[in-house]
Design a protein around this motif. Structure first.
Motif, PDB file in Angstrom:
ATOM      1  N   ARG A   1       0.856  -1.200   0.000  1.00  0.00           N
ATOM      2  CA  ARG A   1       0.000   0.000   0.000  1.00  0.00           C
ATOM      3  C   ARG A   1       0.884   1.239   0.000  1.00  0.00           C
ATOM      4  O   ARG A   1       1.928   1.265   0.646  1.00  0.00           O
ATOM      5  CB  ARG A   1      -0.898   0.008   1.230  1.00  0.00           C
ATOM      6  CG  ARG A   1      -1.984  -1.037   1.145  1.00  0.00           C
ATOM      7  CD  ARG A   1      -3.080  -0.733   2.109  1.00  0.00           C
ATOM      8  NE  ARG A   1      -3.697   0.569   1.797  1.00  0.00           N
ATOM      9  CZ  ARG A   1      -4.702   1.100   2.481  1.00  0.00           C
ATOM     10  NH1 ARG A   1      -5.209   0.440   3.499  1.00  0.00           N
ATOM     11  NH2 ARG A   1      -5.206   2.266   2.149  1.00  0.00           N
ATOM     12  N   ASP A   2       0.449   2.266  -0.712  1.00  0.00           N
ATOM     13  CA  ASP A   2       1.329   3.436  -0.857  1.00  0.00           C
ATOM     14  C   ASP A   2       1.708   4.061   0.487  1.00  0.00           C
ATOM     15  O   ASP A   2       2.847   4.469   0.693  1.00  0.00           O
ATOM     16  CB  ASP A   2       0.715   4.484  -1.807  1.00  0.00           C
ATOM     17  CG  ASP A   2      -0.554   5.118  -1.287  1.00  0.00           C
ATOM     18  OD1 ASP A   2      -1.177   4.577  -0.348  1.00  0.00           O
ATOM     19  OD2 ASP A   2      -0.937   6.182  -1.829  1.00  0.00           O
ATOM     20  N   ASP A   3       0.759   4.060   1.446  1.00  0.00           N
ATOM     21  CA  ASP A   3       1.023   4.675   2.756  1.00  0.00           C
ATOM     22  C   ASP A   3       2.101   3.922   3.540  1.00  0.00           C
ATOM     23  O   ASP A   3       2.686   4.458   4.470  1.00  0.00           O
ATOM     24  CB  ASP A   3      -0.262   4.685   3.599  1.00  0.00           C
ATOM     25  CG  ASP A   3      -1.467   4.980   2.755  1.00  0.00           C
ATOM     26  OD1 ASP A   3      -1.952   6.111   2.803  1.00  0.00           O
ATOM     27  OD2 ASP A   3      -1.915   4.075   2.001  1.00  0.00           O
TER      28      ASP A   3
HETATM   29 ZN    ZN Z   1      -3.090   4.720   0.511  1.00  0.00          ZN
END
Ligand code: ZN
Ligand code: PRT
Length: 310
Positions: A68-70
């Motif tokens: 996930r990007d986060d």
């Molecule tokens: Zn995200």
């Protein structure tokens, strides 16, 4: 370099022991396709299966973590990966929230995709004059770190409600008076009766690295970076070919966009004409081609460049 002298605590992380660079990319979302595509354009071939967390490059010492990007900043600071591709908004939010934790992460290069902005938007019925209109209001956002910094810097006192998603519905459900969210086309705001009022920041996808690379990983990283730079340059460049009257050569050269020194060659059987070839490091628009034509050029060809290395 002897790995035991590295500043990286390799012993706590066996993944680092195999001499391959690790890159973290978004698994599925707005940046995924372009991120994987960038590596592919850089000549790196990956196992196609995308539903796995981990892919291995066959022809380059690189392993890809799809997450996930986060989570990408955390993959980097913990040194599970040494580089990653993420939106500037994600990095800056983590750095705003955790001032000490993400200091070793460096923005290396902007990648020219994933453009968006973080904006404050209000319902169309809201009377908005300036940031002062935010005093005493409630603002829903997934970017509480950046929003808090923005408000603090302007001496505005507002309540922040942190939401993980669907921020745009907050005013309608009376969770908040306004929102602060990412915007690209603006369609989401419009369809929810919201109007953009303040742009907090502009963002795009970036390559980020952890500053603590050991020497062997640094060598692989530099090779990857050189290929990425070459891909970005080629993407932004065009190869232009045309025939020009010798008498008009100077004016035609002056019209060629972003090209320092074109190649000029004789045209067989034509004493008055030459062939001009040039790499233009910017878009070649129809209007430019028409201007070249007006200056006497003909047979104008503009072609994309696949690879480019100095
Ligand atoms: Zn995200
Ligand atoms: O599952 P994961 O956590 O990895 O993905 P995600 O859902 O958190 O992120 P994702 O895939 O939506 O976005 C990844 C990155 O793309 C962001 O961090 C930004 O850097 C970038 N990006 C570019 C955007 C947008 N444009 C964008 N428009 N991210 C989100 N949006 C959303 C925005 O939040 C809003 O809901 O799109 C909506 C607005 O779009 P418009 O076009 O209607 O204005």
């Amino acid at each position: 370099m002897d790995r035991t002298t590295s500043t990286i605590p390799l012993s706590t992380n066996p993944i680092n022991g195999d001499g391959r660079l690790k890159i973290a990319l978004q698994k599925s979302g707005r940046l995924s396709e372009m991120s994987v595509g960038l590596l592919e354009k850089a000549g790196i071939s990956l196992t196609k299966s995308r539903d796995q967390l981990f892919c291995r490059a066959h022809n380059f010492p690189l392993d890809v973590f799809l997450v996930r990007d986060d989570d990408i900043p955390a993959f980097l600071v913990t040194d599970v990966c040494q580089v990653g591709i993420m939106g500037q908004n994600v990095l800056w939010e983590k750095q705003a929230l955790f001032t000490e934790k993400y200091t070793t992460l460096e923005e290396v290069i902007a990648l020219g995709f994933g453009h968006c902005r973080l904006s404050i938007a209000a319902p169309t019925s809201f009377t908005y004059n300036s940031v002062e209109s935010l005093n005493g209001k409630t603002i829903a956002t997934s970017y509480s770190g950046l929003l808090a910094t923005y408000l603090r810097d302007r001496g505005v006192e507002a309540d922040i409600v942190t939401m993980e998603g669907a921020v745009e519905v907050a005013p309608r459900t009376h969770l908040a008076d306004l929102i602060c969210d990412l915007v690209s086309t603006g369609n989401t705001l419009t369809s929810n009766g919201l109007q953009e009022q303040e742009v907090i920041l502009q963002s795009q996808a970036i390559l980020v690295k952890n500053s603590n690379l050991n020497e062997d990983i640094q060598v692989i990283y530099e090779k990857l970076l050189s290929r990425i730079r070459a891909v970005l340059r080629a993407d932004n460049s065009r190869y232009i070919m045309l025939n020009s009257p010798i008498a008009a050569l100077d004016s035609i050269k002056a019209v060629l966009p972003g090209s320092a020194s074109p190649t000029v060659m004789p045209l067989q059987g034509r004493e008055d004409m030459v062939a001009v070839h040039a790499v233009c490091e910017e878009e070649v628009f129809w209007t430019t081609m028409e201007e070249l034509q007006r200056n006497g050029a003909n047979s104008i060809l503009v072609v994309p460049i696949e690879k480019m290395l100095d």
